[in-house]
Write an enzyme that holds these catalytic residues in place. Structure first.
Site, PDB file in Angstrom:
ATOM      1  N   GLY A   1       0.946  -1.187  -0.092  1.00 34.95           N
ATOM      2  CA  GLY A   1      -0.100  -0.054   0.129  1.00 34.95           C
ATOM      3  C   GLY A   1       0.978   1.428  -0.039  1.00 34.95           C
ATOM      4  O   GLY A   1       1.881   1.545   0.746  1.00 34.95           O
TER       5      GLY A   1
ATOM      6  N   ASP B   1       4.591  -4.630   6.190  1.00 39.26           N
ATOM      7  CA  ASP B   1       5.133  -5.913   6.919  1.00 39.26           C
ATOM      8  C   ASP B   1       5.300  -6.707   5.920  1.00 39.26           C
ATOM      9  O   ASP B   1       6.334  -7.709   5.707  1.00 39.26           O
ATOM     10  CB  ASP B   1       4.551  -6.489   8.036  1.00 39.26           C
ATOM     11  CG  ASP B   1       2.978  -6.699   7.870  1.00 39.26           C
ATOM     12  OD1 ASP B   1       2.420  -6.305   6.841  1.00 39.26           O
ATOM     13  OD2 ASP B   1       2.321  -7.350   8.726  1.00 39.26           O
ATOM     14  N   GLY B   2       4.269  -6.955   4.687  1.00 39.21           N
ATOM     15  CA  GLY B   2       4.328  -7.734   3.581  1.00 39.21           C
ATOM     16  C   GLY B   2       5.738  -7.698   2.787  1.00 39.21           C
ATOM     17  O   GLY B   2       6.502  -8.452   2.472  1.00 39.21           O
TER      18      GLY B   2
ATOM     19  N   THR C   1       3.836   2.922   5.608  1.00 35.49           N
ATOM     20  CA  THR C   1       2.204   2.416   5.874  1.00 35.49           C
ATOM     21  C   THR C   1       1.457   3.296   6.756  1.00 35.49           C
ATOM     22  O   THR C   1       1.880   3.601   7.782  1.00 35.49           O
ATOM     23  CB  THR C   1       2.222   0.823   6.368  1.00 35.49           C
ATOM     24  OG1 THR C   1       0.867   0.793   6.484  1.00 35.49           O
ATOM     25  CG2 THR C   1       2.934   0.576   7.538  1.00 35.49           C
TER      26      THR C   1
ATOM     27  N   ASP D   1      -1.056   2.248   8.262  1.00 32.18           N
ATOM     28  CA  ASP D   1      -1.646   1.688   9.251  1.00 32.18           C
ATOM     29  C   ASP D   1      -0.768   1.539  10.491  1.00 32.18           C
ATOM     30  O   ASP D   1      -1.238   1.359  11.690  1.00 32.18           O
ATOM     31  CB  ASP D   1      -1.617   0.088   9.006  1.00 32.18           C
ATOM     32  CG  ASP D   1      -2.357  -0.375   7.546  1.00 32.18           C
ATOM     33  OD1 ASP D   1      -3.220   0.738   7.466  1.00 32.18           O
ATOM     34  OD2 ASP D   1      -2.080  -1.375   7.014  1.00 32.18           O
TER      35      ASP D   1
ATOM     36  N   ASP E   1       1.570  -0.127  12.060  1.00 30.57           N
ATOM     37  CA  ASP E   1       1.347  -1.304  12.681  1.00 30.57           C
ATOM     38  C   ASP E   1       2.772  -2.048  12.669  1.00 30.57           C
ATOM     39  O   ASP E   1       2.952  -3.195  12.667  1.00 30.57           O
ATOM     40  CB  ASP E   1       0.520  -2.205  12.157  1.00 30.57           C
ATOM     41  CG  ASP E   1       0.527  -2.532  10.823  1.00 30.57           C
ATOM     42  OD1 ASP E   1       1.405  -1.934  10.179  1.00 30.57           O
ATOM     43  OD2 ASP E   1      -0.207  -3.226  10.174  1.00 30.57           O
TER      44      ASP E   1
ATOM     45  N   ARG F   1     -18.629  15.897  11.849  1.00 35.87           N
ATOM     46  CA  ARG F   1     -19.212  16.176  13.030  1.00 35.87           C
ATOM     47  C   ARG F   1     -20.230  17.618  12.870  1.00 35.87           C
ATOM     48  O   ARG F   1     -21.512  17.587  13.611  1.00 35.87           O
ATOM     49  CB  ARG F   1     -18.060  16.691  13.941  1.00 35.87           C
ATOM     50  CG  ARG F   1     -18.541  17.508  15.497  1.00 35.87           C
ATOM     51  CD  ARG F   1     -19.153  16.538  16.212  1.00 35.87           C
ATOM     52  NE  ARG F   1     -18.123  15.638  16.937  1.00 35.87           N
ATOM     53  CZ  ARG F   1     -18.312  14.675  17.812  1.00 35.87           C
ATOM     54  NH1 ARG F   1     -19.815  14.286  18.142  1.00 35.87           N
ATOM     55  NH2 ARG F   1     -17.331  13.930  18.261  1.00 35.87           N
TER      56      ARG F   1
ATOM     57  N   GLY G   1      -6.724   0.444   8.077  1.00 35.58           N
ATOM     58  CA  GLY G   1      -5.894   0.061   9.031  1.00 35.58           C
ATOM     59  C   GLY G   1      -5.402  -1.442   9.197  1.00 35.58           C
ATOM     60  O   GLY G   1      -4.659  -2.053  10.069  1.00 35.58           O
ATOM     61  N   ARG G   2      -6.071  -2.116   8.228  1.00 31.85           N
ATOM     62  CA  ARG G   2      -6.211  -3.450   8.075  1.00 31.85           C
ATOM     63  C   ARG G   2      -6.381  -4.112   9.425  1.00 31.85           C
ATOM     64  O   ARG G   2      -7.626  -3.744   9.997  1.00 31.85           O
ATOM     65  CB  ARG G   2      -4.958  -4.117   7.458  1.00 31.85           C
ATOM     66  CG  ARG G   2      -4.794  -3.898   6.005  1.00 31.85           C
ATOM     67  CD  ARG G   2      -4.019  -5.071   5.461  1.00 31.85           C
ATOM     68  NE  ARG G   2      -2.627  -4.691   5.096  1.00 31.85           N
ATOM     69  CZ  ARG G   2      -1.726  -5.320   4.477  1.00 31.85           C
ATOM     70  NH1 ARG G   2      -2.105  -6.354   3.772  1.00 31.85           N
ATOM     71  NH2 ARG G   2      -0.811  -4.706   4.196  1.00 31.85           N
TER      72      ARG G   2
ATOM     73  N   ALA H   1     -14.392  11.487  19.328  1.00 26.62           N
ATOM     74  CA  ALA H   1     -15.661  10.586  19.048  1.00 26.62           C
ATOM     75  C   ALA H   1     -16.211  10.158  20.125  1.00 26.62           C
ATOM     76  O   ALA H   1     -15.789   9.610  21.181  1.00 26.62           O
ATOM     77  CB  ALA H   1     -15.102   9.387  18.237  1.00 26.62           C
TER      78      ALA H   1
ATOM     79  N   ILE I   1      -8.898   8.203   0.493  1.00 26.92           N
ATOM     80  CA  ILE I   1      -8.464   9.390   0.781  1.00 26.92           C
ATOM     81  C   ILE I   1      -7.443   9.566   2.011  1.00 26.92           C
ATOM     82  O   ILE I   1      -6.592  10.720   1.999  1.00 26.92           O
ATOM     83  CB  ILE I   1      -9.792  10.718   1.148  1.00 26.92           C
ATOM     84  CG1 ILE I   1     -10.475  10.392   2.403  1.00 26.92           C
ATOM     85  CG2 ILE I   1     -10.560  10.641  -0.168  1.00 26.92           C
ATOM     86  CD1 ILE I   1     -11.321  11.341   2.969  1.00 26.92           C
TER      87      ILE I   1
HETATM   88  P1  ADP Z   1       2.473  -4.258   2.779  1.00 29.25           P
HETATM   89  O1  ADP Z   1       4.001  -4.285   2.525  1.00 29.25           O
HETATM   90  O2  ADP Z   1       1.792  -2.833   2.677  1.00 29.25           O
HETATM   91  O3  ADP Z   1       2.236  -4.986   3.842  1.00 29.25           O
HETATM   92  P2  ADP Z   1       1.496  -6.670   1.239  1.00 29.25           P
HETATM   93  O4  ADP Z   1       1.387  -7.389   2.377  1.00 29.25           O
HETATM   94  O5  ADP Z   1       0.488  -6.667   0.252  1.00 29.25           O
HETATM   95  O6  ADP Z   1       1.609  -5.089   1.477  1.00 29.25           O
HETATM   96  O7  ADP Z   1       2.830  -7.120   0.605  1.00 29.25           O
HETATM   97  C1  ADP Z   1       3.093  -6.532  -0.483  1.00 29.25           C
HETATM   98  C2  ADP Z   1       4.084  -7.265  -1.274  1.00 29.25           C
HETATM   99  O8  ADP Z   1       5.346  -7.826  -0.661  1.00 29.25           O
HETATM  100  C3  ADP Z   1       3.347  -8.286  -1.804  1.00 29.25           C
HETATM  101  O9  ADP Z   1       2.435  -8.326  -2.966  1.00 29.25           O
HETATM  102  C4  ADP Z   1       4.380  -9.445  -2.254  1.00 29.25           C
HETATM  103  O10 ADP Z   1       5.076  -9.204  -3.401  1.00 29.25           O
HETATM  104  C5  ADP Z   1       5.541  -9.167  -0.824  1.00 29.25           C
HETATM  105  N1  ADP Z   1       5.335 -10.129  -0.072  1.00 29.25           N
HETATM  106  C6  ADP Z   1       4.252 -10.177   0.972  1.00 29.25           C
HETATM  107  N2  ADP Z   1       4.376 -11.025   1.907  1.00 29.25           N
HETATM  108  C7  ADP Z   1       5.454 -11.687   1.224  1.00 29.25           C
HETATM  109  C8  ADP Z   1       6.007 -13.183   1.808  1.00 29.25           C
HETATM  110  N3  ADP Z   1       5.450 -13.793   2.868  1.00 29.25           N
HETATM  111  N4  ADP Z   1       6.856 -13.599   0.881  1.00 29.25           N
HETATM  112  C9  ADP Z   1       7.428 -13.007  -0.055  1.00 29.25           C
HETATM  113  N5  ADP Z   1       6.973 -11.772  -0.448  1.00 29.25           N
HETATM  114  C10 ADP Z   1       5.928 -11.261   0.171  1.00 29.25           C
END
Ligand code: ADP
Length: 336
Positions: free
Chosen positions: A23, A115-116, A138, A140, A142, A167, A183-184, A199, A265
């Site tokens: 994101g 984190d992904g 992010t 979020d 988090d 408001r 915020g997932r 709020a 937004i």
């Molecule tokens: P964010 O980074 O915002 O948490 P995502 O969780 O969608 O967003 O992760 C973004 C990208 O990171 C994914 O589309 C993928 O390419 C990579 N990714 C996420 N999780 C993994 C994983 N467990 N192993 C390898 N690549 C990952």
């Protein structure tokens, strides 16, 4: 400004790459700019990779230099674009990506994302020994290993601004308004928005709540005339639309309410000064840490300083809301 420790330079880097993934968040551009400017200052070439990990596979490489990151700091989104890349979950795909980087003489990769994205970076280092540094980007907020993530402050400003406007309508038309924040699985954006806008009710995953109970309390309030209008800020909690469920439940009890899902937004828009400063410090620090031989870490901030945390730690934990935040919500609750 955040204090960046004095680090001894042990690596002579010539060429690094940067990508934004997952994101998008406001301030990512400021981080890219700081990375490029700092790297160029130390005669390190920077390649930008477009569309996150997908770009590593499609060879979407662009040269970045101090000039072409002009006029970037104030722009929302990410000039490198961001994407989600399912194939990156496969080891062979990551191997291909690392080979593409090595073939171009790229010696390290900076990944800005959630984190992904940081998990993908960690695996590139773990499986193929490719040096990586992560930056937390992010809305979020988090990510473990930093007090604040790039984009959170801007998103909070946007959400607070929106709720202040809602408001006015709530007071005028005597309605309950349900406002849903992104915020997932994290309630950080919702809870900070709710506190800052006083709020009447804040619903977040960190403080589990029951639909029946919440709607019954709102019904009692409405019946007693203690509250004719009010703002309910709810965290999306994994998937968008929970606010419609609350609205439907309230309707069954004969209470009309209005829903606003703030949606994207919260992601877009001009980064706040705090996000620009944070992103500039983190981008700058990432080059210093790389030159000092650091890898497989995320650079975050704590108590006014930049810090590093092992990526394995970062991805195996979640930044939770501190107890004081939850206590504050409990004690400030005006209705119940
Ligand atoms: P964010 O980074 O915002 O948490 P995502 O969780 O969608 O967003 O992760 C973004 C990208 O990171 C994914 O589309 C993928 O390419 C990579 N990714 C996420 N999780 C993994 C994983 N467990 N192993 C390898 N690549 C990952």
């Amino acid at each position: 400004m955040y204090q960046i420790p004095d680090l001894k330079q042990i690596e002579t880097l010539r060429h690094i790459a940067v990508l934004t993934s997952g994101g998008d968040s406001p301030g990512m551009n400021a981080a890219i700019r700081a990375i490029v400017r700092t790297a160029n200052h130390f005669n390190i070439e920077v390649t930008g990779i477009q569309r996150g990990y997908s770009g590593l596979l499609d060879n979407a490489f662009v040269g970045l230099n101090s000039e072409n990151v002009c006029n970037l700091i104030q722009r929302g989104g990410t000039t490198l674009m961001s994407a989600r890349c399912k194939e990156f979950h496969l080891r062979e795909t990551r191997e291909l990506a690392v080979n593409n980087l090595r073939q171009r003489g790229i010696e390290a990769l900076i990944v800005i994302g959630g984190d992904g994205s940081l998990t993908g970076a960690r695996l590139m280092e773990k499986e193929f020994g490719f040096p990586v540094i992560g930056l937390p980007g992010t809305i979020d907020n988090d990510i473990y290993g930093t007090e604040v993530c790039i984009g959170f402050d801007t998103a909070l400003h946007t959400a607070v601004n929106a709720v202040d406007r809602i408001r006015d309508c709530a007071n005028s038309s005597e309605h309950f308004h349900i406002v849903e924040c992104m915020g997932r699985n994290s309630g950080a954006l919702a809870v900070h928005t709710g506190i800052a806008t006083s709020a009447e009710l804040i619903l977040i995953p960190e403080a589990p709540w029951q639909m029946d109970e919440v709607c019954h309390q709102l019904y009692q309030l409405r019946k007693s005339d203690r509250a004719t209008s009010g703002i309910i800020v709810v965290a999306e909690g994994g998937s968008t639309g929970v606010s419609y469920e609350i609205q439907q439940q309230l309707a069954l009890l004969g209470i009309d309410s209005l829903v606003t899902i703030l949606g994207h937004i919260q992601r877009g828009g001009t980064p706040s000064p705090n996000d620009r400063l944070l992103a500039s410090a983190l981008g700058n620090a990432s080059i210093h840490y790389l030159m000092a031989g650091y890898s497989n870490v995320m650079v975050g901030v704590e108590r006014g300083r930049t810090i590093t945390s092992d990526l394995a730690d970062v991805i195996s934990h979640r930044q939770s809301l501190n107890d004081s935040t939850l206590k504050l919500v409990a004690e400030l609750k005006p209705w119940f």
